[in-house]
Design a protein around this motif. Structure first.
Motif, PDB file in Angstrom:
ATOM      1  N   LYS A   1       0.833  -1.215   0.000  1.00  0.00           N
ATOM      2  CA  LYS A   1       0.000   0.000   0.000  1.00  0.00           C
ATOM      3  C   LYS A   1       0.866   1.263   0.000  1.00  0.00           C
ATOM      4  CE  LYS A   1      -4.262  -1.722   2.026  1.00  0.00           C
ATOM      5  NZ  LYS A   1      -5.142  -1.771   3.202  1.00  0.00           N
ATOM      6  N   ALA A   2       1.884   1.273   0.841  1.00  0.00           N
ATOM      7  CA  ALA A   2       2.743   2.467   0.924  1.00  0.00           C
ATOM      8  C   ALA A   2       3.466   2.684  -0.404  1.00  0.00           C
ATOM      9  CB  ALA A   2       3.747   2.315   2.064  1.00  0.00           C
ATOM     10  N   GLY A   3       3.925   1.610  -1.005  1.00  0.00           N
ATOM     11  CA  GLY A   3       4.655   1.706  -2.275  1.00  0.00           C
ATOM     12  C   GLY A   3       3.796   2.335  -3.361  1.00  0.00           C
ATOM     13  N   PHE A   4       2.551   1.888  -3.462  1.00  0.00           N
ATOM     14  CA  PHE A   4       1.687   2.384  -4.537  1.00  0.00           C
ATOM     15  C   PHE A   4       1.011   3.709  -4.206  1.00  0.00           C
ATOM     16  CE2 PHE A   4       1.955  -2.034  -6.037  1.00  0.00           C
ATOM     17  CZ  PHE A   4       2.202  -1.807  -7.376  1.00  0.00           C
ATOM     18  N   ASN A   5       0.920   4.035  -2.921  1.00  0.00           N
ATOM     19  CA  ASN A   5       0.294   5.316  -2.591  1.00  0.00           C
ATOM     20  C   ASN A   5       1.088   6.490  -3.146  1.00  0.00           C
ATOM     21  OD1 ASN A   5      -2.032   4.454  -1.481  1.00  0.00           O
ATOM     22  ND2 ASN A   5      -1.251   4.402   0.619  1.00  0.00           N
ATOM     23  N   GLN A   6       2.370   6.266  -3.336  1.00  0.00           N
ATOM     24  CA  GLN A   6       3.189   7.295  -4.003  1.00  0.00           C
ATOM     25  C   GLN A   6       3.917   6.607  -5.145  1.00  0.00           C
ATOM     26  OE1 GLN A   6       4.856   8.309  -0.039  1.00  0.00           O
ATOM     27  NE2 GLN A   6       4.745  10.390  -0.826  1.00  0.00           N
ATOM     28  N   ARG A   7       3.131   6.206  -6.122  1.00  0.00           N
ATOM     29  CA  ARG A   7       3.658   5.283  -7.128  1.00  0.00           C
ATOM     30  C   ARG A   7       4.706   5.877  -8.050  1.00  0.00           C
ATOM     31  NH1 ARG A   7      -0.504   2.206  -9.908  1.00  0.00           N
ATOM     32  NH2 ARG A   7       1.105   1.795 -11.434  1.00  0.00           N
ATOM     33  N   ARG A   8       4.783   7.190  -8.122  1.00  0.00           N
ATOM     34  CA  ARG A   8       5.797   7.789  -9.013  1.00  0.00           C
ATOM     35  C   ARG A   8       7.157   7.870  -8.344  1.00  0.00           C
ATOM     36  NH1 ARG A   8       1.456  10.811 -10.613  1.00  0.00           N
ATOM     37  NH2 ARG A   8       0.713  10.210 -12.674  1.00  0.00           N
ATOM     38  N   LYS A   9       7.159   7.711  -7.020  1.00  0.00           N
ATOM     39  CA  LYS A   9       8.435   7.805  -6.299  1.00  0.00           C
ATOM     40  C   LYS A   9       9.149   6.465  -6.279  1.00  0.00           C
ATOM     41  CE  LYS A   9       7.188  11.576  -3.290  1.00  0.00           C
ATOM     42  NZ  LYS A   9       7.096  12.054  -1.910  1.00  0.00           N
ATOM     43  N   THR A  10      10.442   6.511  -6.036  1.00  0.00           N
ATOM     44  CA  THR A  10      11.162   5.256  -5.840  1.00  0.00           C
ATOM     45  C   THR A  10      10.700   4.675  -4.507  1.00  0.00           C
ATOM     46  OG1 THR A  10      12.916   6.348  -4.615  1.00  0.00           O
ATOM     47  CG2 THR A  10      13.232   6.117  -7.003  1.00  0.00           C
ATOM     48  N   LEU A  11      10.919   3.381  -4.341  1.00  0.00           N
ATOM     49  CA  LEU A  11      10.494   2.755  -3.079  1.00  0.00           C
ATOM     50  C   LEU A  11      11.226   3.363  -1.891  1.00  0.00           C
ATOM     51  CD1 LEU A  11      10.130  -0.821  -4.489  1.00  0.00           C
ATOM     52  CD2 LEU A  11       8.298   0.522  -3.462  1.00  0.00           C
ATOM     53  N   ARG A  12      12.464   3.782  -2.104  1.00  0.00           N
ATOM     54  CA  ARG A  12      13.216   4.414  -1.002  1.00  0.00           C
ATOM     55  C   ARG A  12      12.424   5.594  -0.435  1.00  0.00           C
ATOM     56  NH1 ARG A  12      17.495   4.869  -3.397  1.00  0.00           N
ATOM     57  NH2 ARG A  12      18.876   3.382  -2.382  1.00  0.00           N
ATOM     58  N   ASN A  13      11.838   6.388  -1.304  1.00  0.00           N
ATOM     59  CA  ASN A  13      11.064   7.551  -0.846  1.00  0.00           C
ATOM     60  C   ASN A  13       9.647   7.179  -0.432  1.00  0.00           C
ATOM     61  OD1 ASN A  13      13.111   9.446  -1.126  1.00  0.00           O
ATOM     62  ND2 ASN A  13      12.777   9.532  -3.346  1.00  0.00           N
ATOM     63  N   ALA A  14       9.025   6.308  -1.213  1.00  0.00           N
ATOM     64  CA  ALA A  14       7.626   5.969  -0.925  1.00  0.00           C
ATOM     65  C   ALA A  14       7.484   5.228   0.409  1.00  0.00           C
ATOM     66  CB  ALA A  14       7.060   5.128  -2.062  1.00  0.00           C
ATOM     67  N   LEU A  15       8.512   4.443   0.769  1.00  0.00           N
ATOM     68  CA  LEU A  15       8.389   3.623   1.981  1.00  0.00           C
ATOM     69  C   LEU A  15       8.914   4.319   3.236  1.00  0.00           C
ATOM     70  CD1 LEU A  15       9.434   0.080   0.645  1.00  0.00           C
ATOM     71  CD2 LEU A  15       7.150   1.085   0.798  1.00  0.00           C
ATOM     72  N   ARG A  16       9.438   5.515   3.062  1.00  0.00           N
ATOM     73  CA  ARG A  16      10.033   6.223   4.206  1.00  0.00           C
ATOM     74  C   ARG A  16       9.026   6.377   5.348  1.00  0.00           C
ATOM     75  NH1 ARG A  16      13.787  10.235   1.673  1.00  0.00           N
ATOM     76  NH2 ARG A  16      15.229   8.482   1.733  1.00  0.00           N
ATOM     77  N   GLN A  17       7.776   6.634   4.985  1.00  0.00           N
ATOM     78  CA  GLN A  17       6.711   6.836   5.988  1.00  0.00           C
ATOM     79  C   GLN A  17       6.514   5.627   6.914  1.00  0.00           C
ATOM     80  OE1 GLN A  17       3.499   6.784   2.683  1.00  0.00           O
ATOM     81  NE2 GLN A  17       2.605   5.596   4.286  1.00  0.00           N
ATOM     82  N   LEU A  18       7.010   4.459   6.508  1.00  0.00           N
ATOM     83  CA  LEU A  18       6.837   3.285   7.360  1.00  0.00           C
ATOM     84  C   LEU A  18       7.811   3.279   8.548  1.00  0.00           C
ATOM     85  CD1 LEU A  18       6.395   0.430   4.697  1.00  0.00           C
ATOM     86  CD2 LEU A  18       4.615   1.590   6.003  1.00  0.00           C
ATOM     87  N   GLY A  19       8.822   4.125   8.457  1.00  0.00           N
ATOM     88  CA  GLY A  19       9.783   4.247   9.554  1.00  0.00           C
ATOM     89  C   GLY A  19      10.600   2.980   9.799  1.00  0.00           C
ATOM     90  N   ARG A  20      10.841   2.202   8.758  1.00  0.00           N
ATOM     91  CA  ARG A  20      11.618   0.959   8.923  1.00  0.00           C
ATOM     92  C   ARG A  20      13.078   1.186   8.555  1.00  0.00           C
ATOM     93  NH1 ARG A  20       8.008  -3.688  10.178  1.00  0.00           N
ATOM     94  NH2 ARG A  20       6.041  -3.235   9.170  1.00  0.00           N
ATOM     95  N   ASP A  21      13.900   0.249   8.986  1.00  0.00           N
ATOM     96  CA  ASP A  21      15.330   0.320   8.693  1.00  0.00           C
ATOM     97  C   ASP A  21      15.577  -0.263   7.298  1.00  0.00           C
ATOM     98  OD1 ASP A  21      18.036   0.079   8.561  1.00  0.00           O
ATOM     99  OD2 ASP A  21      18.249  -1.188  10.338  1.00  0.00           O
ATOM    100  N   PHE A  22      16.205   0.524   6.432  1.00  0.00           N
ATOM    101  CA  PHE A  22      16.440   0.091   5.042  1.00  0.00           C
ATOM    102  C   PHE A  22      17.789  -0.612   4.858  1.00  0.00           C
ATOM    103  CE2 PHE A  22      13.711   3.686   2.907  1.00  0.00           C
ATOM    104  CZ  PHE A  22      12.564   3.041   3.364  1.00  0.00           C
ATOM    105  N   SER A  23      18.569  -0.730   5.947  1.00  0.00           N
ATOM    106  CA  SER A  23      19.974  -1.127   5.757  1.00  0.00           C
ATOM    107  C   SER A  23      20.145  -2.518   5.135  1.00  0.00           C
ATOM    108  CB  SER A  23      20.745  -1.021   7.076  1.00  0.00           C
ATOM    109  OG  SER A  23      20.151  -1.886   8.017  1.00  0.00           O
ATOM    110  N   GLN A  24      19.155  -3.389   5.313  1.00  0.00           N
ATOM    111  CA  GLN A  24      19.285  -4.744   4.750  1.00  0.00           C
ATOM    112  C   GLN A  24      18.682  -4.873   3.349  1.00  0.00           C
ATOM    113  OE1 GLN A  24      21.034  -7.088   6.502  1.00  0.00           O
ATOM    114  NE2 GLN A  24      21.351  -5.304   7.847  1.00  0.00           N
ATOM    115  N   VAL A  25      18.108  -3.789   2.862  1.00  0.00           N
ATOM    116  CA  VAL A  25      17.427  -3.869   1.563  1.00  0.00           C
ATOM    117  C   VAL A  25      18.399  -3.517   0.442  1.00  0.00           C
ATOM    118  CG1 VAL A  25      15.415  -3.109   0.234  1.00  0.00           C
ATOM    119  CG2 VAL A  25      15.343  -3.005   2.737  1.00  0.00           C
TER     120      VAL A  25
END
Ligand code: SAH
Length: 265
Positions: free
Chosen positions: A214-238
């Protein structure tokens, strides 16, 4: 057009269509039959949503192997069904409030020329009840049918395409012209079929998977790095290669893997 397609209803039997209920009555028996024939009915129980005046129902009732129940919100249509199909089990009410857990004792398929104003809610309910509903066949507005059955990379691939294709095999069966309805809707329609696949559980936390999609598609024009920021998760393993993509480029398997990377950390 009307002369080419035989309608099963004479005008005096018609209920006047109520637009706020998404009432566009199918007036082609041929298409009604094709829809009913498309139901492979892996289980005997079948729920029809929005039977209206029974154009599909009449053919469903001919399939004696089926245990049919119909839910219809419009009291005038319910009255009509009681008179013309006295043996039909009709629930008078709103599908969105129907208790799907206790409606049948076993899993059931869903069929309908659906009310288009609640298309997404019908499909989200299907997702929520995926372990009870092995098959859905029915008509949606064409754009919705295309979105649901879209593949990764397509501009119309979205939340419902990913969530549903995780658990269902999808088929776009055929397009139906607006002239096949009374009154004709403004848009074309299409019939799709969704059949439950063999995936029992996803290989990741499923609640997080839904959030990520849902978060990914709610801002579908953005890269996932930006679209998923709102989830507040750690991206270091991605992997970077994944974060620099957009949601519409990811397959179900990639969303599962993305969710695992985000949730493990
Ligand atoms: N199946 C019929 C009618 C399709 S129109 C045919 O093909 O001719 C959609 C139908 O859904 C209408 O009969 C409308 O009254 C009904 N409907 C609309 N909203 C509904 C809801 N929330 N729950 C159950 N039925 C609904």
């Amino acid at each position: 057009m009307s002369s080419t397609y035989k309608s099963s209803l004479v005008p005096s039997q018609r209920v006047r269509a109520k637009k706020h209920l998404g009432q566009h009555f199918l007036r082609s028996d041929e298409i009604a039959q094709r829809i009913v024939q498309s139901l492979s009915a892996p289980t005997a129980c079948v729920l029809e949503i929005g039977p209206g005046m029974g154009v599909l129902t009449q053919y469903l009732m001919q399939r004696s192997e089926l245990e049919l129940c119909a839910i219809e919100i419009d009291t005038e249509s319910v009255e009509y069904l009681h008179v013309h199909y006295p043996s039909l089990r009709v629930v008078s009410g709103d599908f969105l409030r129907l208790d799907l857990e206790h409606l049948f004792r076993s899993p059931f398929s869903i069929i309908g020329n659906f009310p288009y104003n609640i298309s997404s809610q019908i499909l989200f309910r299907l997702f929520d009840h995926r372990d009870r509903v092995p098959e859905l066949v029915g008509m949606f507005q064409k754009e919705v049918a295309e979105r649901v059955t879209a593949s990764p990379g397509s501009k119309v691939y979205g939340i419902l395409s990913v969530l549903l294709s995780a658990f269902y095999d999808m088929e776009y069966l055929f397009t139906v012209s607006e002239q096949m309805f009374d009154p004709p809707p403004k848009v074309k329609s299409a019939v799709i079929r969704l059949r439950r696949n063999a995936v029992a559980r996803l290989d990741c936390d499923e609640a997080s998977f839904v959030q990520v999609v849902k978060a990914g598609f709610n801002q579908r024009r953005k890269t996932l790095r930006n679209a998923l920021r709102q989830l507040g998760r750690d991206f270091s393993q991605v992997p970077d290669s994944m974060l620099s993509k957009r949601a519409e480029q990811l397959s179900v398997a990639e969303f599962v893997s993305l969710t695992r990377h985000l949730v493990q950390t």
